[in-house]
Motif scaffolding. Sequence first.
Motif, PDB file in Angstrom:
ATOM      1  N   ALA A 225      35.657  37.938  36.793  1.00  0.00           N
ATOM      2  CA  ALA A 225      35.055  38.701  37.883  1.00  0.00           C
ATOM      3  C   ALA A 225      34.289  37.767  38.816  1.00  0.00           C
ATOM      4  CB  ALA A 225      34.100  39.762  37.328  1.00  0.00           C
ATOM      5  N   GLU A 250      42.717  39.363  33.461  1.00  0.00           N
ATOM      6  CA  GLU A 250      42.861  39.988  34.769  1.00  0.00           C
ATOM      7  C   GLU A 250      41.634  39.674  35.597  1.00  0.00           C
ATOM      8  OE1 GLU A 250      42.056  44.408  34.790  1.00  0.00           O
ATOM      9  OE2 GLU A 250      42.384  44.109  32.639  1.00  0.00           O
ATOM     10  N   ILE A 252      38.898  40.769  38.881  1.00  0.00           N
ATOM     11  CA  ILE A 252      38.347  41.803  39.754  1.00  0.00           C
ATOM     12  C   ILE A 252      37.275  41.178  40.645  1.00  0.00           C
ATOM     13  CG2 ILE A 252      38.759  43.693  38.118  1.00  0.00           C
ATOM     14  CD1 ILE A 252      35.673  43.670  37.630  1.00  0.00           C
ATOM     15  N   THR A 253      37.002  41.847  41.749  1.00  0.00           N
ATOM     16  CA  THR A 253      35.859  41.512  42.595  1.00  0.00           C
ATOM     17  C   THR A 253      34.776  42.553  42.369  1.00  0.00           C
ATOM     18  OG1 THR A 253      37.238  40.474  44.280  1.00  0.00           O
ATOM     19  CG2 THR A 253      35.052  41.219  44.963  1.00  0.00           C
ATOM     20  N   ALA A 271      31.517  47.788  35.659  1.00  0.00           N
ATOM     21  CA  ALA A 271      32.620  46.893  35.288  1.00  0.00           C
ATOM     22  C   ALA A 271      32.628  46.632  33.792  1.00  0.00           C
ATOM     23  CB  ALA A 271      32.500  45.582  36.066  1.00  0.00           C
TER      24      ALA A 271
END
Length: 282
Positions: A225, A250, A252-253, A271
Amino acid sequence: MEITISSVGDLQIAARCSGDASKPGLILLHGWPQSSHAFAGILDELGQDHFALAFDLPGIGRSQGKPPSAEKTVIADIVLSAAERLDAKGIVIAGYDVGGMVAYAAARDHAARLSGAIVMNTVLPGVPPWEETLANPKIFHFALHALAELPELLVAGRQRAYFDFFFDMLAGNKRALSDEARDEYARAYERPEALSAGFDWYRAMAEDARHNARKKRIALPMLYARGDADGAKPERYVGPLRELGAEAVEGITIAGGEFVAEESPDRLIAAIRDFRRRLTSA
């Protein structure tokens, strides 16, 4: 929230705790130049559904004693051992900056002790774009802090002013880091051995890089992240992780800044909870 101390060998490792050991374990790791205080504003909320443990990294703040090495795989073993001594189970480890390097080392080298890992707002030694990052003049401090003795000579007694420079340069919203918090961080590195412990993280990064550059299969679920303060996309970091063996990573922002627990606390909580839900439903 309470503060507890775990003994790991000759080390005393301090943690801010919320929740109890009947809930899934969550380790939270700060970066440089911070302490577990970074998570003070979100710990009680996360303790509603986790046994949440925000550690002072070895040698910092209330944690006492010099670890045998500042290599991140060694520090990962220490904080995992401290959490296990508190009876944490089903552990997700989450960290940013240097804490993110430790979280990655835990996923890479100690995966059997974890349910998942969240790596935030950091470049990982030995993993692209590591070399590009080192060449960035804005990241001059990686080279400075890796020098022997000079950083301590320059910074001792000036922690607050020195740290403020980095908070103000890197934060998306520097006002999110209050004067109270900044004073707390300066105190966490007030002892000479604490100041050196922080710089030792940088002195060990060349060895961290050699270690991480060796391809290794990592099946543990991992989330990478980034805050959006610097405009860097998580895909830039996730691709190289996959190439080096991370099979379940994976990206994410998280809208917010470099110091995500303070700049974007609600989004960070969301998150972490979303990652946990997907672990338990898999």
